[in-house]
Design a protein around this motif. Structure first.
Motif, PDB file in Angstrom:
ATOM      1  N   GLY A 197       0.860  -1.197   0.000  1.00 11.47           N
ATOM      2  CA  GLY A 197       0.000   0.000   0.000  1.00 11.47           C
ATOM      3  C   GLY A 197       0.884   1.230   0.000  1.00 11.47           C
ATOM      4  O   GLY A 197       2.097   1.131  -0.201  1.00 11.47           O
ATOM      5  N   ALA A 198       0.248   2.382   0.266  1.00 14.21           N
ATOM      6  CA  ALA A 198       1.002   3.631   0.176  1.00 14.21           C
ATOM      7  C   ALA A 198       2.025   3.780   1.303  1.00 14.21           C
ATOM      8  O   ALA A 198       3.074   4.387   1.131  1.00 14.21           O
ATOM      9  CB  ALA A 198       0.040   4.813   0.195  1.00 14.21           C
ATOM     10  N   PHE A 199       1.744   3.190   2.486  1.00 16.40           N
ATOM     11  CA  PHE A 199       2.613   3.411   3.641  1.00 16.40           C
ATOM     12  C   PHE A 199       2.732   2.129   4.449  1.00 16.40           C
ATOM     13  O   PHE A 199       1.900   1.227   4.350  1.00 16.40           O
ATOM     14  CB  PHE A 199       2.038   4.562   4.494  1.00 16.40           C
ATOM     15  CG  PHE A 199       2.961   5.043   5.574  1.00 16.40           C
ATOM     16  CD1 PHE A 199       4.253   5.435   5.268  1.00 16.40           C
ATOM     17  CD2 PHE A 199       2.533   5.123   6.899  1.00 16.40           C
ATOM     18  CE1 PHE A 199       5.109   5.878   6.273  1.00 16.40           C
ATOM     19  CE2 PHE A 199       3.386   5.574   7.905  1.00 16.40           C
ATOM     20  CZ  PHE A 199       4.673   5.949   7.586  1.00 16.40           C
ATOM     21  N   THR A 200       3.786   2.079   5.271  1.00 16.82           N
ATOM     22  CA  THR A 200       4.087   0.846   6.010  1.00 16.82           C
ATOM     23  C   THR A 200       3.169   0.615   7.216  1.00 16.82           C
ATOM     24  O   THR A 200       2.926  -0.526   7.582  1.00 16.82           O
ATOM     25  CB  THR A 200       5.534   0.907   6.537  1.00 16.82           C
ATOM     26  OG1 THR A 200       5.742   2.196   7.117  1.00 16.82           O
ATOM     27  CG2 THR A 200       6.545   0.674   5.438  1.00 16.82           C
ATOM     28  N   LYS A 201       2.694   1.671   7.864  1.00 17.84           N
ATOM     29  CA  LYS A 201       1.912   1.514   9.102  1.00 17.84           C
ATOM     30  C   LYS A 201       0.423   1.463   8.754  1.00 17.84           C
ATOM     31  O   LYS A 201      -0.098   2.427   8.169  1.00 17.84           O
ATOM     32  CB  LYS A 201       2.174   2.692  10.044  1.00 17.84           C
ATOM     33  CG  LYS A 201       3.632   2.923  10.332  1.00 17.84           C
ATOM     34  CD  LYS A 201       4.010   2.295  11.644  1.00 17.84           C
ATOM     35  CE  LYS A 201       5.494   2.319  11.851  1.00 17.84           C
ATOM     36  NZ  LYS A 201       5.944   1.413  12.892  1.00 17.84           N
ATOM     37  N   PRO A 202      -0.292   0.358   9.117  1.00 11.66           N
ATOM     38  CA  PRO A 202      -1.665   0.147   8.639  1.00 11.66           C
ATOM     39  C   PRO A 202      -2.634   1.309   8.893  1.00 11.66           C
ATOM     40  O   PRO A 202      -3.373   1.699   8.004  1.00 11.66           O
ATOM     41  CB  PRO A 202      -2.117  -1.114   9.377  1.00 11.66           C
ATOM     42  CG  PRO A 202      -0.866  -1.763   9.854  1.00 11.66           C
ATOM     43  CD  PRO A 202       0.200  -0.730   9.942  1.00 11.66           C
ATOM     44  N   GLN A 203      -2.623   1.864  10.134  1.00 14.10           N
ATOM     45  CA  GLN A 203      -3.622   2.908  10.436  1.00 14.10           C
ATOM     46  C   GLN A 203      -3.369   4.163   9.611  1.00 14.10           C
ATOM     47  O   GLN A 203      -4.298   4.777   9.075  1.00 14.10           O
ATOM     48  CB  GLN A 203      -3.574   3.272  11.919  1.00 14.10           C
ATOM     49  CG  GLN A 203      -4.186   2.197  12.786  1.00 14.10           C
ATOM     50  CD  GLN A 203      -4.341   2.663  14.230  1.00 14.10           C
ATOM     51  OE1 GLN A 203      -4.424   3.836  14.502  1.00 14.10           O
ATOM     52  NE2 GLN A 203      -4.364   1.723  15.151  1.00 14.10           N
ATOM     53  N   ALA A 204      -2.099   4.561   9.527  1.00 19.68           N
ATOM     54  CA  ALA A 204      -1.755   5.750   8.745  1.00 19.68           C
ATOM     55  C   ALA A 204      -2.016   5.468   7.263  1.00 19.68           C
ATOM     56  O   ALA A 204      -2.489   6.338   6.528  1.00 19.68           O
ATOM     57  CB  ALA A 204      -0.302   6.127   8.972  1.00 19.68           C
ATOM     58  N   ASN A 205      -1.745   4.228   6.838  1.00 23.45           N
ATOM     59  CA  ASN A 205      -1.963   3.856   5.439  1.00 23.45           C
ATOM     60  C   ASN A 205      -3.430   4.057   5.046  1.00 23.45           C
ATOM     61  O   ASN A 205      -3.739   4.567   3.968  1.00 23.45           O
ATOM     62  CB  ASN A 205      -1.545   2.397   5.217  1.00 23.45           C
ATOM     63  CG  ASN A 205      -1.703   1.966   3.770  1.00 23.45           C
ATOM     64  OD1 ASN A 205      -1.388   2.730   2.871  1.00 23.45           O
ATOM     65  ND2 ASN A 205      -2.227   0.776   3.558  1.00 23.45           N
ATOM     66  N   GLU A 206      -4.347   3.678   5.972  1.00 16.61           N
ATOM     67  CA  GLU A 206      -5.773   3.807   5.683  1.00 16.61           C
ATOM     68  C   GLU A 206      -6.140   5.277   5.439  1.00 16.61           C
ATOM     69  O   GLU A 206      -6.792   5.613   4.450  1.00 16.61           O
ATOM     70  CB  GLU A 206      -6.549   3.262   6.884  1.00 16.61           C
ATOM     71  CG  GLU A 206      -7.925   2.799   6.534  1.00 16.61           C
ATOM     72  CD  GLU A 206      -8.660   2.320   7.773  1.00 16.61           C
ATOM     73  OE1 GLU A 206      -8.101   1.471   8.510  1.00 16.61           O
ATOM     74  OE2 GLU A 206      -9.768   2.838   7.998  1.00 16.61           O
ATOM     75  N   VAL A 207      -5.668   6.140   6.348  1.00 11.88           N
ATOM     76  CA  VAL A 207      -5.997   7.575   6.232  1.00 11.88           C
ATOM     77  C   VAL A 207      -5.374   8.159   4.963  1.00 11.88           C
ATOM     78  O   VAL A 207      -6.044   8.840   4.183  1.00 11.88           O
ATOM     79  CB  VAL A 207      -5.478   8.344   7.483  1.00 11.88           C
ATOM     80  CG1 VAL A 207      -5.668   9.841   7.318  1.00 11.88           C
ATOM     81  CG2 VAL A 207      -6.175   7.838   8.739  1.00 11.88           C
ATOM     82  N   LEU A 208      -4.092   7.871   4.753  1.00 14.69           N
ATOM     83  CA  LEU A 208      -3.374   8.491   3.632  1.00 14.69           C
ATOM     84  C   LEU A 208      -3.869   7.952   2.280  1.00 14.69           C
ATOM     85  O   LEU A 208      -3.966   8.701   1.304  1.00 14.69           O
ATOM     86  CB  LEU A 208      -1.868   8.270   3.774  1.00 14.69           C
ATOM     87  CG  LEU A 208      -1.256   8.966   5.001  1.00 14.69           C
ATOM     88  CD1 LEU A 208       0.174   8.485   5.244  1.00 14.69           C
ATOM     89  CD2 LEU A 208      -1.272  10.483   4.837  1.00 14.69           C
ATOM     90  N   SER A 209      -4.217   6.657   2.229  1.00 16.34           N
ATOM     91  CA  SER A 209      -4.692   6.074   0.969  1.00 16.34           C
ATOM     92  C   SER A 209      -5.987   6.745   0.522  1.00 16.34           C
ATOM     93  O   SER A 209      -6.226   6.937  -0.670  1.00 16.34           O
ATOM     94  CB  SER A 209      -4.941   4.571   1.123  1.00 16.34           C
ATOM     95  OG  SER A 209      -3.722   3.946   1.395  1.00 16.34           O
ATOM     96  N   LYS A 210      -6.835   7.099   1.514  1.00 18.32           N
ATOM     97  CA  LYS A 210      -8.098   7.779   1.189  1.00 18.32           C
ATOM     98  C   LYS A 210      -7.804   9.128   0.518  1.00 18.32           C
ATOM     99  O   LYS A 210      -8.404   9.476  -0.497  1.00 18.32           O
ATOM    100  CB  LYS A 210      -8.872   7.991   2.495  1.00 18.32           C
ATOM    101  CG  LYS A 210     -10.350   7.980   2.293  1.00 18.32           C
ATOM    102  CD  LYS A 210     -11.108   7.920   3.599  1.00 18.32           C
ATOM    103  CE  LYS A 210     -12.319   8.819   3.463  1.00 18.32           C
ATOM    104  NZ  LYS A 210     -12.506   9.733   4.536  1.00 18.32           N
ATOM    105  N   VAL A 211      -6.839   9.846   1.083  1.00 20.95           N
ATOM    106  CA  VAL A 211      -6.510  11.169   0.522  1.00 20.95           C
ATOM    107  C   VAL A 211      -5.889  11.019  -0.870  1.00 20.95           C
ATOM    108  O   VAL A 211      -6.198  11.783  -1.781  1.00 20.95           O
ATOM    109  CB  VAL A 211      -5.543  11.933   1.472  1.00 20.95           C
ATOM    110  CG1 VAL A 211      -5.246  13.318   0.932  1.00 20.95           C
ATOM    111  CG2 VAL A 211      -6.138  12.025   2.865  1.00 20.95           C
TER     112      VAL A 211
END
Ligand SMILES: Cc1cc2nc3c(=O)[nH]c(=O)nc-3n(C[C@H](O)[C@H](O)[C@H](O)COP(=O)(O)OP(=O)(O)OC[C@H]3O[C@@H](n4cnc5c(N)ncnc54)[C@H](O)[C@@H]3O)c2cc1C
Length: 421
Positions: A197-211
């Protein structure tokens, strides 16, 4: 005189030399700091140069003479470090040998374009470069500035890299740049990554992927790049998939200093094998490791070097007094993520705690918002350049008092109230 030798005068080495020169009795101790470069780079500024955003236009906006932030009381040696003979406690360099009582390794890591097949050729042809060094960032400025339409591809080859949020910031800033030029609808922005995904850390990935999705940026995950073709303007993966580009911004493999591996202190990838909590080198005595050249499992970031410096200095002082080093480093890292349009996110985490929502540095108060976009976060990132040169490198930016409470709990469970607004 007893000697502390510091290898590398970047973020970590400069900070440690400033802290130690104030805390040690300089009638008894000599601090020697060795670096092959004559320039200290403010690397977070490399991100803005390709887009000429927020006052970053030229090389001189991100650099200072290497000696400028070093303490007068330390001796600077301009030399290439060639070997660390840790059994004899001697560092061998292009300007002679240096004995030490304690050694601090802070040689960083570097993005190696030659590690990706075809990339150097594509750079020469003027269709690609990396923003992980100043020359590459300036080349991308020309290439991206000339784009009127087409595909801008950002490729992350493999982890680990310095500042793992930098690829996301790059595509956000590209989106903002082309919006401002009023040609966003004609430029496709594609983030091609080896990650899932876009980032390594799952919670941050969820937020950042949406943006990322909201901004219309395409992500191609799990793409393990094999080569770049500068003639065809194409990336190829080991599975045979291809991605076309007009301009390629590449983050090639980031390698640790070869001298670490050659001196028998490395993990096989030239990163020093390091105790994650005391920051002692595991393969040599009286050696501490700080910053990107360590193999500890947190981000490779200036903020991490800042938090690590407190522990490294404390532990050297303890060893001098005959005490045992304390296992006090918790992997703390934080990072602003520029999202364009004068806004940014901020994330804060450590070995055990994922990036959480909340406020920083004072829980419930702020002024910065964690895992959320805000204009104040953006101004925090803009101010960080001044903070870096004037407070962080000089050792005047406090460590612990600035931490949000959930980080100061050091390993204890985080109360729910602290983890949210
Ligand atoms: C594009 C980009 C954006 C970034 N953004 C951020 C951000 O927003 N926030 C953040 O916290 N961090 C960010 N970083 C990461 C941050 O800049 C680094 O993590 C930090 O500078 C690491 O410090 P260091 O002391 O480990 O290494 P460095 O500061 O890189 O210093 C290493 C020094 O060692 C010297 N050296 C290496 N090998 C030898 C040798 N053999 N002989 C002599 N000298 C040697 C080098 O010349 C260099 O001066 C970013 C990095 C990049 C590339």
């Amino acid at each position: 005189m007893k000697k502390i030798v510091i290898l590398g005068a970047g973020t970590g080495g400069t900070l440690v030399s400033n802290l130690l020169s104030r805390k040690l009795d300089m009638k008894e101790w000599e601090i020697i700091i060795i670096d092959k470069s004559d320039t200290h780079f403010y690397q977070p500024g490399f991100l803005f140069l390709p887009f000429e955003l927020y006052g970053y236009h030229k090389e001189s906006d991100v650099m200072k003479p290497i000696k400028k932030p070093l303490p007068d009381k330390a001796r600077f040696v301009s030399a290439t470090i060639q070997n660390i003979n840790h059994e004899k406690k001697v560092v061998e360099t292009s300007s002679g040998n240096f004995e030490y009582d304690f050694l601090v390794m802070s040689m960083g890591c570097s993005a190696e374009t030659s590690e990706m097949e075809g990339l150097d050729d594509a750079i020469e042809k003027g269709v690609a470069d990396t923003f992980y060094n100043v020359k590459g960032a300036m080349n991308l400025q020309k290439q991206i500035g000339n784009m009127k339409e087409g595909k801008l591809v950002l490729n992350l080859a493999e982890m680990p890299i310095k500042c793992p949020v930098a690829p996301i910031e790059f595509v956000f800033l590209a989106d903002y740049f082309f919006h401002e030029k009023k040609i966003r609808d004609r430029v496709e922005i594609i983030y091609v990554t080896s990650l899932g995904g876009a980032f390594t850390k799952p919670q941050a990935n969820e937020v950042l992927s949406k943006v990322i999705a909201e901004k219309g940026i395409k992500v191609i995950p799990n793409f393990n790049v094999e080569s770049v073709d500068g003639d065809k303007k194409q990336l190829k993966s080991f599975n045979g998939e291809t991605v076309d580009f007009d301009v390629l911004a590449s983050i090639p493999p980031n390698l640790g200093p070869q001298v670490i591996e050659d001196s028998g202190l490395g993990d096989g990838n030239s990163f020093a094998v390091t105790d994650p909590k005391t920051l002692e080198a595991k393969k040599g005595d009286s050696i501490y490791v700080i910053g990107d050249n360590s193999n500890v499992s947190t981000s490779k970031a200036g903020s991490v070097a800042h938090f690590e410096a407190e522990v490294v200095v404390e532990n050297i002082l303890r060893e001098i007094k005959g005490e045992k080093p304390i296992p006090d480093f918790d992997g703390h890292s934080n990072c602003f993520i520029e999202s364009g349009f004068h806004k940014a996110f901020l994330i804060d985490f450590n070995y055990e705690v994922e990036p959480l929502k909340g406020n920083f540095p004072v829980p419930g108060v702020g002024p910065f918002s964690l895992l959320e976009e805000s204009t104040l976060n953006h101004w925090g990132k803009m101010a960080f350049k001044w903070v870096y040169w004037n407070l962080l490198l000089t050792g005047h930016l406090p460590g612990d008092p600035l931490l949000p409470s959930h980080m100061s709990l050091k390993g204890k469970k985080i109360p729910e109230s602290m983890a949210s607004h």
